[in-house]
Scaffold this active site. Structure first.
Site, short mmCIF file in Angstrom:
data_model
loop_
_atom_site.label_atom_id
_atom_site.label_comp_id
_atom_site.label_asym_id
_atom_site.label_seq_id
_atom_site.Cartn_x
_atom_site.Cartn_y
_atom_site.Cartn_z
N HIS A 41 -40.42 125.63 90.02
CA HIS A 41 -40.67 124.64 88.97
C HIS A 41 -40.53 125.29 87.60
O HIS A 41 -40.99 126.41 87.39
CB HIS A 41 -42.09 124.08 89.10
N GLU A 110 -36.02 116.99 90.51
CA GLU A 110 -37.02 116.09 89.93
C GLU A 110 -36.92 116.13 88.42
O GLU A 110 -36.64 117.18 87.82
CB GLU A 110 -38.43 116.52 90.36
#
EC number: 1.1.98.2
Length: 337
Positions: A41, A110
């Site tokens: 991330h 995402e």
């Protein structure tokens, strides 16, 4: 021949700082684990108390201090903020440094991680993100041959590109899927398949695993050649109150895909997640204080066709989880194989 049962540890990069995350992964090698995977991330799920160390730096640090642990991303998106050619180079280098131990787990991405790093325009729908993923995997595999590659795709191009240091056989690619379309692709083109727990038997036994089988059959591959990995969200503690409360930090995982799709700010993600009651948060987890009960619930996933069980524990005291895993869970889990 059936795949062997493997037990893995999920290194929660959204929850722990770089040094602590490395030390935890190093410790897993002596606590009954066969692999350690790391999330990738740029931003965490939570603004307050969140972390986001760089996954590839973590992998090399852990690789240098372990001997047999399989290491990989779960998952990285090689299509937006990462160029697939550079991703292929990075993993080829790690594959040379730690032969037979590195894999690349990939997904479609995402908004949380890609918009903050410069993606311009409206976040693409699944069709485009999946097309980008397939194209990036094709390009990376061509580059892992070590030959010069001229690639003309819809999204990516190379001219005379070559990776000069490549491990024999390239790098295994594990493809993450939450639905049958990508699971079928994983069966056709992946060395491994990745999914996550807590979504109901019908998804696994009725959709995902049959789709992997179908994809493998279409490619004239053996289903058992595919490493079938599942991230099992487990909050195990002899203290039942602690087992339940430990899930709270990971409330964002209980948001629906529709809720998460357009959120690209960890502050907003945290706000939405903290509105959820603890009972709803805990539904995604195996919450148990009895080891036999915990392993009985894990056994369902093995029965549905998963063989590589990667355990994601939500609590902040991960050393406690590692000790409990070694004494209470690992001996029982090995009997599932």
């Amino acid at each position: 021949m059936a795949r062997e049962l493997k037990l893995g540890y999920k290194a929660s990069a959204e929850q722990f700082a770089p040094r602590e995350l490395v030390e935890l992964a190093v410790a897993t090698e002596s606590h009954g684990f066969d692999s350690a995977t790391v999330s990738d991330h740029f931003q965490p799920w939570r603004y307050n108390g969140g972390h986001a160390p760089f996954s590839l730096a973590w992998m090399t640090a852990v690789g240098e201090r372990t001997q047999r642990l399989q290491l990989g991303t779960s998952v990285l998106t090689p299509t937006f903020r990462y160029n697939p050619a550079v991703t292929a180079q990075a993993f080829a280098t790690m594959g040379c440094l730690y032969p037979g131990r590195i894999f690349l787990g990939v997904g479609t991405g995402e908004a949380l991680n890609e918009i903050a790093t410069g993606y311009i325009g409206e976040w693409p729908e699944f069709k485009e993100r999946f097309a980008r993923l397939r194209e990036s995997v094709r390009l990376m595999r061509e580059l892992w041959t070590g030959e010069r590659v001229d690639f003309e795709g819809e999204y990516y191009r190379t001219q005379g590109a070559a990776i000069y240091d490549v491990p024999e056989g390239g790098i295994p690619v594990y493809i993450a899927a939450g639905g049958a379309v990508v699971a079928k692709y994983a069966g056709r083109a992946g060395d491994g398949f990745i999914c996550t727990s807590g979504k109901g038997e019908e998804l696994y036994s009725g959709k995902l695993i049959p789709a992997v089988r179908e994809g493998a059959a279409l490619a004239e591959r053996s289903f058992d050649d595919i490493d079938r990995m599942i991230e099992i969200k487990i909050s195990y503690d002899p203290d039942p109150d602690k087992a339940l409360e430990n899930t709270r930090f990971w409330a964002p995982l209980s948001l629906t895909p529709e809720q998460k799709h357009s959120i690209h700010d960890p502050i907003e993600m945290e706000r939405a997640a903290d509105e959820l009651p603890i009972e709803q948060v805990a539904k995604r987890w195996i919450v148990a204080s009895d080891p036999d009960e915990a392993v009985e619930k894990v056994a369902d996933y093995v029965g549905w066709g998963l063989n590589h069980l990667v355990f994601h524990a939500p609590g902040h005291d991960q050393k406690r989880f590692l000790e409990l895993f070694k004494t209470d869970l690992e001996p029982r889990l090995r009997k599932l194989g």
